[in-house]
Design a protein around this motif. Sequence first.
Motif, mmCIF file in Angstrom:
data_model
loop_
_atom_site.group_PDB
_atom_site.id
_atom_site.type_symbol
_atom_site.label_atom_id
_atom_site.label_comp_id
_atom_site.label_asym_id
_atom_site.label_seq_id
_atom_site.Cartn_x
_atom_site.Cartn_y
_atom_site.Cartn_z
ATOM 1 N N GLN A 93 -52.222 -97.788 59.975
ATOM 2 C CA GLN A 93 -52.715 -98.297 61.254
ATOM 3 C C GLN A 93 -52.038 -99.623 61.536
ATOM 4 O OE1 GLN A 93 -55.195 -96.989 63.528
ATOM 5 N NE2 GLN A 93 -54.259 -98.611 64.724
ATOM 6 N N CYS A 94 -51.539 -99.791 62.749
ATOM 7 C CA CYS A 94 -50.896 -101.061 63.087
ATOM 8 C C CYS A 94 -51.949 -102.152 63.229
ATOM 9 C CB CYS A 94 -50.131 -100.933 64.405
ATOM 10 S SG CYS A 94 -49.160 -102.414 64.780
ATOM 11 N N GLU A 95 -51.700 -103.257 62.561
ATOM 12 C CA GLU A 95 -52.537 -104.443 62.688
ATOM 13 C C GLU A 95 -51.838 -105.322 63.721
ATOM 14 O OE1 GLU A 95 -54.743 -106.649 59.221
ATOM 15 O OE2 GLU A 95 -52.639 -107.232 59.259
ATOM 16 N N ASN A 96 -52.402 -105.373 64.920
ATOM 17 C CA ASN A 96 -51.700 -105.971 66.055
ATOM 18 C C ASN A 96 -51.308 -107.422 65.814
ATOM 19 O OD1 ASN A 96 -50.548 -105.791 68.626
ATOM 20 N ND2 ASN A 96 -52.371 -106.626 69.579
ATOM 21 N N TRP A 97 -52.167 -108.217 65.208
ATOM 22 C CA TRP A 97 -51.858 -109.649 65.047
ATOM 23 C C TRP A 97 -50.688 -109.898 64.118
ATOM 24 C CZ3 TRP A 97 -52.115 -112.030 60.329
ATOM 25 C CH2 TRP A 97 -52.890 -111.429 59.332
ATOM 26 N N SER A 98 -50.464 -108.999 63.149
ATOM 27 C CA SER A 98 -49.369 -109.234 62.201
ATOM 28 C C SER A 98 -48.127 -108.399 62.491
ATOM 29 C CB SER A 98 -49.837 -108.941 60.769
ATOM 30 O OG SER A 98 -50.016 -107.551 60.571
ATOM 31 N N GLY A 99 -48.259 -107.342 63.339
ATOM 32 C CA GLY A 99 -47.127 -106.454 63.573
ATOM 33 C C GLY A 99 -46.779 -105.637 62.352
ATOM 34 N N GLN A 100 -47.757 -105.414 61.482
ATOM 35 C CA GLN A 100 -47.564 -104.764 60.193
ATOM 36 C C GLN A 100 -48.514 -103.575 60.079
ATOM 37 O OE1 GLN A 100 -45.566 -105.578 57.695
ATOM 38 N NE2 GLN A 100 -46.440 -104.432 56.016
ATOM 39 N N TYR A 101 -48.047 -102.469 59.514
ATOM 40 C CA TYR A 101 -48.940 -101.349 59.244
ATOM 41 C C TYR A 101 -49.805 -101.657 58.026
ATOM 42 C CZ TYR A 101 -46.590 -98.122 62.454
ATOM 43 O OH TYR A 101 -46.100 -97.490 63.563
ATOM 44 N N VAL A 102 -51.070 -101.282 58.097
ATOM 45 C CA VAL A 102 -51.983 -101.408 56.965
ATOM 46 C C VAL A 102 -52.530 -100.024 56.628
ATOM 47 C CG1 VAL A 102 -52.607 -103.817 57.426
ATOM 48 C CG2 VAL A 102 -53.932 -101.988 58.471
ATOM 49 N N ASN A 103 -52.934 -99.846 55.380
ATOM 50 C CA ASN A 103 -53.456 -98.561 54.928
ATOM 51 C C ASN A 103 -54.838 -98.301 55.502
ATOM 52 O OD1 ASN A 103 -51.196 -98.027 53.328
ATOM 53 N ND2 ASN A 103 -52.041 -99.160 51.616
ATOM 54 N N ALA A 104 -55.079 -97.066 55.897
ATOM 55 C CA ALA A 104 -56.382 -96.640 56.396
ATOM 56 C C ALA A 104 -56.606 -95.194 55.957
ATOM 57 C CB ALA A 104 -56.419 -96.757 57.918
ATOM 58 N N ASN A 105 -57.835 -94.728 56.091
ATOM 59 C CA ASN A 105 -58.159 -93.370 55.665
ATOM 60 C C ASN A 105 -59.108 -92.700 56.635
ATOM 61 O OD1 ASN A 105 -56.956 -92.753 52.947
ATOM 62 N ND2 ASN A 105 -57.883 -94.748 52.525
ATOM 63 N N CYS A 106 -58.929 -91.395 56.811
ATOM 64 C CA CYS A 106 -59.883 -90.588 57.569
ATOM 65 C C CYS A 106 -61.187 -90.518 56.775
ATOM 66 C CB CYS A 106 -59.342 -89.162 57.738
ATOM 67 S SG CYS A 106 -57.950 -89.033 58.858
ATOM 68 N N PRO A 107 -62.289 -90.166 57.449
ATOM 69 C CA PRO A 107 -63.538 -89.947 56.705
ATOM 70 C C PRO A 107 -63.329 -88.895 55.618
ATOM 71 C CG PRO A 107 -63.967 -89.999 59.067
ATOM 72 C CD PRO A 107 -62.471 -90.000 58.893
#
Length: 124
Positions: A93-107
Amino acid sequence: MAALSSAQQCTGNASMCPGNQDGVSSTYLQCNSQSGQYVSQNCAAGQVCYANPNKPGTAMCGLPGTGGQPGQGKCTGNTAKCVAAGQSGAYYQCENWSGQYVNANCPSGLNCYNNAQGTGVYCQ
């Protein structure tokens, strides 16, 4: 000569790690554009602050030991992409403030799929 305060002056969307030290703090300093002062913000659980290689003059949060290196490149806005579409629930998921993708997970129990536009994901 006045003592330096922890409230340093800043402009725009500037951010930095406390003490300009990478990989140490679980917080980062984000500029409040209205006051022109840095305010402390928390990284996501388990992450630490690094200088952002994608956006000089900003900070990002990442897993300890990663050196803040972008694993998935630059991003903008609310974009996201699956790690392995249809095979797992993990996505970036893009973290808008950093311009960096971060890890995320579906339920739990759901897999990730990229949307038709290639700009986001859905869980199914």
